[in-house]
Design a protein around this motif. Structure first.
Motif, mmCIF file in Angstrom:
data_model
loop_
_atom_site.group_PDB
_atom_site.id
_atom_site.type_symbol
_atom_site.label_atom_id
_atom_site.label_comp_id
_atom_site.label_asym_id
_atom_site.label_seq_id
_atom_site.Cartn_x
_atom_site.Cartn_y
_atom_site.Cartn_z
ATOM 1 N N LEU A 89 46.401 46.813 40.881
ATOM 2 C CA LEU A 89 46.131 47.268 42.629
ATOM 3 C C LEU A 89 44.266 48.424 42.437
ATOM 4 N N PRO A 90 43.416 48.335 44.014
ATOM 5 C CA PRO A 90 42.802 48.900 43.286
ATOM 6 C C PRO A 90 42.553 50.412 43.122
ATOM 7 N N ASP A 91 41.653 50.805 42.597
ATOM 8 C CA ASP A 91 41.756 52.055 41.737
ATOM 9 C C ASP A 91 42.296 52.093 40.712
ATOM 10 N N GLY A 92 43.273 50.760 39.666
ATOM 11 C CA GLY A 92 43.966 50.753 38.273
ATOM 12 C C GLY A 92 44.809 51.084 38.989
ATOM 13 N N GLU A 93 45.642 51.134 40.070
ATOM 14 C CA GLU A 93 46.988 51.533 40.597
ATOM 15 C C GLU A 93 47.665 50.319 40.444
ATOM 16 N N ALA A 166 51.440 50.130 55.303
ATOM 17 C CA ALA A 166 51.740 48.655 55.533
ATOM 18 C C ALA A 166 49.722 48.856 55.566
ATOM 19 N N ALA A 167 49.203 49.229 56.499
ATOM 20 C CA ALA A 167 47.533 49.325 56.981
ATOM 21 C C ALA A 167 47.459 49.444 55.104
ATOM 22 N N TYR A 168 47.368 49.724 54.057
ATOM 23 C CA TYR A 168 46.583 49.942 53.045
ATOM 24 C C TYR A 168 47.199 48.685 52.257
ATOM 25 N N LEU A 169 48.261 47.512 52.860
ATOM 26 C CA LEU A 169 48.794 46.450 51.972
ATOM 27 C C LEU A 169 47.691 45.523 52.476
ATOM 28 N N THR A 170 47.716 45.864 53.906
ATOM 29 C CA THR A 170 47.409 44.650 54.707
ATOM 30 C C THR A 170 45.375 44.945 54.450
ATOM 31 N N GLU A 171 44.686 46.514 54.242
ATOM 32 C CA GLU A 171 43.561 46.117 53.458
ATOM 33 C C GLU A 171 43.194 45.754 52.253
ATOM 34 N N VAL A 172 44.188 45.798 50.860
ATOM 35 C CA VAL A 172 44.528 45.267 50.416
ATOM 36 C C VAL A 172 44.396 43.503 50.384
ATOM 37 N N ALA A 173 45.118 43.231 51.341
ATOM 38 C CA ALA A 173 45.335 41.568 51.532
ATOM 39 C C ALA A 173 44.169 40.898 51.996
ATOM 40 N N ASN A 174 43.342 42.128 52.776
ATOM 41 C CA ASN A 174 42.331 41.195 53.472
ATOM 42 C C ASN A 174 41.074 41.520 52.310
ATOM 43 N N ALA A 175 40.629 42.224 51.646
ATOM 44 C CA ALA A 175 39.832 42.527 50.551
ATOM 45 C C ALA A 175 40.180 41.159 49.193
ATOM 46 N N LEU A 176 41.553 40.875 49.434
ATOM 47 C CA LEU A 176 41.396 39.974 48.239
ATOM 48 C C LEU A 176 41.559 38.720 48.464
ATOM 49 N N SER A 177 41.946 38.509 50.287
ATOM 50 C CA SER A 177 41.030 36.764 50.785
ATOM 51 C C SER A 177 39.102 36.730 51.269
ATOM 52 N N GLU A 178 39.507 37.619 51.251
ATOM 53 C CA GLU A 178 37.397 38.257 52.102
ATOM 54 C C GLU A 178 36.406 38.210 50.484
ATOM 55 N N GLY A 179 37.307 38.239 49.370
ATOM 56 C CA GLY A 179 36.623 38.759 48.187
ATOM 57 C C GLY A 179 35.796 40.148 47.450
ATOM 58 N N ARG A 180 35.869 41.046 48.469
ATOM 59 C CA ARG A 180 35.403 42.087 48.440
ATOM 60 C C ARG A 180 36.255 42.959 48.323
ATOM 61 N N GLY A 181 35.171 43.744 47.554
ATOM 62 C CA GLY A 181 35.543 45.033 47.141
ATOM 63 C C GLY A 181 36.414 46.390 48.522
ATOM 64 N N PHE A 182 37.959 46.789 48.275
ATOM 65 C CA PHE A 182 37.956 48.491 48.347
ATOM 66 C C PHE A 182 37.498 49.809 48.009
ATOM 67 N N GLY A 184 36.154 51.952 46.932
ATOM 68 C CA GLY A 184 35.063 52.663 45.780
ATOM 69 C C GLY A 184 34.739 50.537 44.297
ATOM 70 N N ASP A 185 35.466 50.485 44.915
ATOM 71 C CA ASP A 185 35.518 49.275 44.032
ATOM 72 C C ASP A 185 34.693 48.198 43.668
ATOM 73 N N SER A 186 35.068 47.325 43.273
ATOM 74 C CA SER A 186 33.587 46.651 43.133
ATOM 75 C C SER A 186 34.568 44.785 43.274
ATOM 76 N N ALA A 187 34.331 44.028 43.687
ATOM 77 C CA ALA A 187 35.084 42.744 44.136
ATOM 78 C C ALA A 187 35.967 42.652 43.880
ATOM 79 N N PRO A 188 37.412 41.929 43.457
ATOM 80 C CA PRO A 188 38.243 41.626 42.692
ATOM 81 C C PRO A 188 37.948 40.576 41.916
ATOM 82 N N ARG A 189 38.000 40.202 40.245
ATOM 83 C CA ARG A 189 38.121 39.076 39.535
ATOM 84 C C ARG A 189 38.801 39.475 38.820
ATOM 85 N N VAL A 190 39.122 38.345 37.999
ATOM 86 C CA VAL A 190 40.408 37.660 37.513
ATOM 87 C C VAL A 190 39.999 37.300 35.649
ATOM 88 N N VAL A 191 40.778 38.099 34.857
ATOM 89 C CA VAL A 191 40.827 38.242 33.582
ATOM 90 C C VAL A 191 41.260 38.121 32.773
#
Length: 198
Positions: A89-93, A166-182, A184-191
């Motif tokens: 999850l964002p912030d390494g959580e 619920a709002a937190y998970l929705t925002e995580v889902a939105n950030a993933l689908s839009e490819g944007r940061g959450f 202070g984090d940068s955009a999601p990447r896959v390693v």
């Protein structure tokens, strides 16, 4: 629908979106998602900790007992252990499994409760380390703040928030689908098949 039902449904929709994204883009993270917890396990946690888990958090655990296997939330016992993927999850959580929440509840958050508010029930739910010393909690105290997320850290007073799980998970889902940061984090990447926000 009641507010509880709406929040539970929002959680299920958001988590389904997150799982779909993980399956398509971060298969190693997706493959290590745990099985659901049971209603009996949730009731046992509530009885042990003398609290009521909010409907949105309950809905999440009934589809996934955290964001990774329980071994991800314990200190590694062997070099041969798989690399943890549950802290995606964002912030390494990561969202800990039910069996860890009781330990975290008795640890950092309990120690930081104000003496004049013994009725507080802050249930740690996310962490960035196996000790559970830093992360977020859901307020299970009956009353005005019930169901809201807050932040906690070792040797600091818990900091109540204003958003629901619920709002937190929705925002995580939105950030993933839009490819944007959450936050202070940068955009999601896959390693190497794993989701990494950092």
């Amino acid at each position: 629908m009641t507010d509880d039902q709406i929040q539970a449904e929002q959680t299920l929709v958001a988590w389904a979106r997150i799982e779909t994204w993980l399956k398509a883009h971060a298969p190693r993270t997706f493959e290590r998602l745990p099985a659901p917890a049971t209603e009996g396990e949730l009731r046992s946690l509530e009885q042990d900790l003398d609290l009521t888990v909010p409907a949105d958090v309950r809905a999440f655990y009934l589809v996934s007992n955290g964001t990774g296997p329980a071994s991800d939330f314990d200190w590694p016992t062997s070099r041969d252990a798989p690399e943890p993927t549950g802290y995606f999850l964002p912030d390494g959580e990561g969202i800990g499994p039910l069996e860890n929440l009781g330990t975290w509840f008795e640890g950092p958050v309990a120690a930081e409760r104000l003496d004049d508010e013994p009725g507080q029930r802050y249930l740690p739910i996310t962490t960035i380390d196996p000790d559970g010393f830093y992360g977020s909690f859901v307020d299970c105290t009956p009353g005005q703040g019930y169901g809201l997320l807050g932040d906690y850290a070792e040797a600091e007073f818990p900091d109540p928030g204003e958003a629901t799980f619920a709002a937190y998970l929705t925002e995580v889902a939105n950030a993933l689908s839009e490819g944007r940061g959450f936050g202070g984090d940068s955009a999601p990447r896959v390693v190497d098949g794993r989701l990494d926000w950092r």
